[in-house]
Design a protein around this motif. Structure first.
Motif, short mmCIF file in Angstrom:
data_model
loop_
_atom_site.label_atom_id
_atom_site.label_comp_id
_atom_site.label_asym_id
_atom_site.label_seq_id
_atom_site.Cartn_x
_atom_site.Cartn_y
_atom_site.Cartn_z
N LYS A 45 0.83 -1.19 0.00
CA LYS A 45 0.00 0.00 0.00
C LYS A 45 0.87 1.24 0.00
CE LYS A 45 -3.78 2.24 2.47
NZ LYS A 45 -4.67 2.17 3.67
N THR A 65 -1.14 14.29 7.88
CA THR A 65 -0.29 13.20 8.38
C THR A 65 1.04 13.76 8.86
OG1 THR A 65 0.57 12.83 6.14
CG2 THR A 65 -1.33 11.51 6.82
N TYR A 124 8.06 12.26 -4.31
CA TYR A 124 6.85 13.08 -4.40
C TYR A 124 6.03 12.74 -5.63
CZ TYR A 124 3.86 17.13 -5.22
OH TYR A 124 2.78 17.95 -5.46
N THR A 133 1.80 13.78 -6.96
CA THR A 133 0.53 14.41 -6.61
C THR A 133 -0.54 13.37 -6.29
OG1 THR A 133 -0.01 14.55 -8.96
CG2 THR A 133 0.95 16.52 -7.92
N SER A 134 -0.33 12.14 -6.72
CA SER A 134 -1.31 11.09 -6.44
C SER A 134 -1.20 10.56 -5.02
CB SER A 134 -1.15 9.94 -7.43
OG SER A 134 0.11 9.31 -7.28
N THR A 135 -0.05 10.75 -4.40
CA THR A 135 0.17 10.22 -3.04
C THR A 135 0.46 11.30 -2.01
OG1 THR A 135 2.54 9.89 -3.47
CG2 THR A 135 1.05 8.04 -3.93
N THR A 136 0.76 12.50 -2.45
CA THR A 136 1.19 13.56 -1.52
C THR A 136 0.45 14.85 -1.81
OG1 THR A 136 3.40 12.58 -1.41
CG2 THR A 136 3.14 14.82 -0.56
N ASN A 137 -0.19 15.38 -0.79
CA ASN A 137 -0.89 16.67 -0.87
C ASN A 137 -0.17 17.64 0.05
OD1 ASN A 137 -3.19 18.40 -1.60
ND2 ASN A 137 -3.72 18.22 0.57
N GLU A 189 1.89 4.89 0.83
CA GLU A 189 1.60 5.82 1.92
C GLU A 189 1.02 7.11 1.38
OE1 GLU A 189 3.88 8.22 5.55
OE2 GLU A 189 5.02 7.02 4.12
N GLN A 190 -0.12 7.52 1.91
CA GLN A 190 -0.74 8.78 1.53
C GLN A 190 -0.29 9.86 2.51
OE1 GLN A 190 -2.79 9.42 -1.17
NE2 GLN A 190 -2.61 11.58 -0.63
N ARG A 191 0.29 10.92 2.00
CA ARG A 191 0.77 12.01 2.85
C ARG A 191 -0.07 13.26 2.64
NH1 ARG A 191 5.56 10.25 0.21
NH2 ARG A 191 7.03 9.08 1.53
N ASN A 192 -0.53 13.83 3.72
CA ASN A 192 -1.17 15.14 3.72
C ASN A 192 -0.30 16.05 4.57
OD1 ASN A 192 -3.57 14.53 2.20
ND2 ASN A 192 -4.30 13.40 3.98
#
Length: 409
Positions: free
Chosen positions: A3, A225, A31, A33-37, A5-8
């Motif tokens: 999975k 996150t 980095y 854009t699909s996983t990091t905001n 990792e989704q970063r906000n």
């Protein structure tokens, strides 16, 4: 498949530290854009770079402090300028830099340059400077041949503070806004609002609560996150235990008369004003657009709640103008453009800046503040370290244990 990792990531503070962190995060190999905001949260209604990051001198020096960050930052400044045409975009260039001592001509009564409402505080910009360099270079008391905008007959001594590749400059406002613009090209967002608190569950950050800048009755939440606190002198408003004090500094910008060219030098002065038995020490920065920036001493006046509410003492600005005009006909005859003030974040206990994860408070919380007068200089190094911590979980740049939040909190 593992999975992803989704970063906000929420960065509190749109000064040079926050905007540079946004840039370096958006350039990190991990980095996407699909996983990091990434969001930069800025309290000013006028956008980023409204504090010290827009009103500083913009000095970049190999002899700055602390070494742990300077040794990362200086080469990063060179790379950034080469990659993004910094010479045109934010006024990057190498400059001569020296310590000037002498007498000023009488121009009537002049104050000390300290702002009303506070006591004098030194900016300590030359704290990291190795004086032996200047002493070894002091072969005579004359000015460099091309430093023609300071009167030689008023000069007691001039000492170069670095070689030709040891000191550079940027225009701080242009550099800060460029870092954000470049980050926005990669998907970083700017939100205008005043951070109220960092939320956490089981000692992990979960969100940032803020007051909307356009409607103060609206309280909003940004899921997170990872949170980076880089609000400069205002950082303790979010984490009160941070040992950060605020020093106010006044400055002016001067445009010489048409046809007058100001050669590229930065001067740290000691000016004796005999008529008043007063010694003053303004810093003078010649900029590429022929603008000249000058700043005076700091003071300990009270920090307002928002950067937009910083008060400017016009008398302090006039004193700075008189001081630099007392040694330069070109500056005396120039027109004053800006009269301004800003607050610098200083670590109360000494040392700093404070850089790294504050896991004693919460996992995912990162601190990047306390850069004193070297925020512009040390921003790329700070940003590179924070980006490595968040995206790669390992700092490859340098051992920064002396600057870790655990030493200060």
């Amino acid at each position: 498949m593992d999975k992803v990792e989704q970063r906000n990531i929420v960065i509190i503070g749109g000064g040079i530290i926050g905007c540079s962190i946004a840039y370096y995060l958006s350039r990190h190999p991990s980095y996407s854009t699909s996983t990091t905001n990434i969001i930069v949260l800025e309290a000013s209604a006028n956008g980023v770079a409204q504090g010290a990051s827009g009103k500083a001198g913009g000095l970049i020096a190999k002899w700055a402090y602390p070494r742990e960050i300077v040794d990362i930052s200086f080469p990063e400044h060179v790379k950034l300028a080469e990659e993004h045409n910094g010479a045109e975009r934010w006024g990057w260039r190498f400059v001569g830099c020296g310590s000037w001592e002498g007498e000023g001509e009488a121009l009537g009564e002049s104050g000390s340059g300290v702002g009303e409402g506070g006591k004098r505080k030194g900016l300590e910009k030359t704290l990291g400077f190795d004086a032996s360099v200047a002493l070894a270079s002091r072969t005579d008391n004359g000015l460099p041949d091309d430093l023609t905008w300071v009167k030689e007959e008023l000069t007691t001594s001039y000492s170069p503070m670095s070689g030709p590749d040891g000191t550079a400059q940027v225009h701080p406002y242009l550099f800060t806004t460029s870092m954000l613009d470049l980050a926005k090209e990669k998907g970083v967002q700017l939100v205008k609002g005043t951070a109220i608190s960092i939320e956490q569950v089981n000692r992990h950050v979960t969100a940032v609560t803020y007051r909307d800048r356009s409607d103060s009755s609206r309280i909003e939440t940004l899921p997170a996150t990872h949170v980076v606190l880089s609000a400069g002198a205002w950082s303790p408003s979010i984490i009160p235990s941070l040992p950060i004090a605020a020093t106010r500094a006044h400055s002016v910008t001067i445009h010489p008369k048409a046809g007058v060219t100001i050669s590229p030098y930065v001067l740290f002065t000691e000016i004796l004003l005999p008529a008043q038995s007063l010694s003053v020490s303004p810093e003078i920065y010649a900029r590429p657009d022929n603008e000249v920036y000058a700043c005076g001493p700091g003071d300990d006046s009270i920090l307002p709640g928002n950067v937009d509410d910083v008060e400017v003492d016009l008398a302090a600005c006039q004193s700075i103008t008189n001081h630099v005009a007392s040694i330069s006909q070109e500056l005396r005859e120039g027109a004053i453009d800006k009269r301004q003030a800003c607050f610098l974040p200083v670590v109360r206990t000494g040392g700093g800046p404070i850089i790294g994860e504050a896991d004693k408070i919460a996992k995912g919380l990162y601190i990047a503040t306390g850069h004193t007068c070297w925020g512009i200089c040390n921003a790329p190094g700070t940003a590179k370290v924070i980006a490595e911590l968040i995206m790669g979980r390992k700092v490859r740049s340098r051992n920064l244990t002396k600057l870790a939040p655990s030493r200060f909190l």
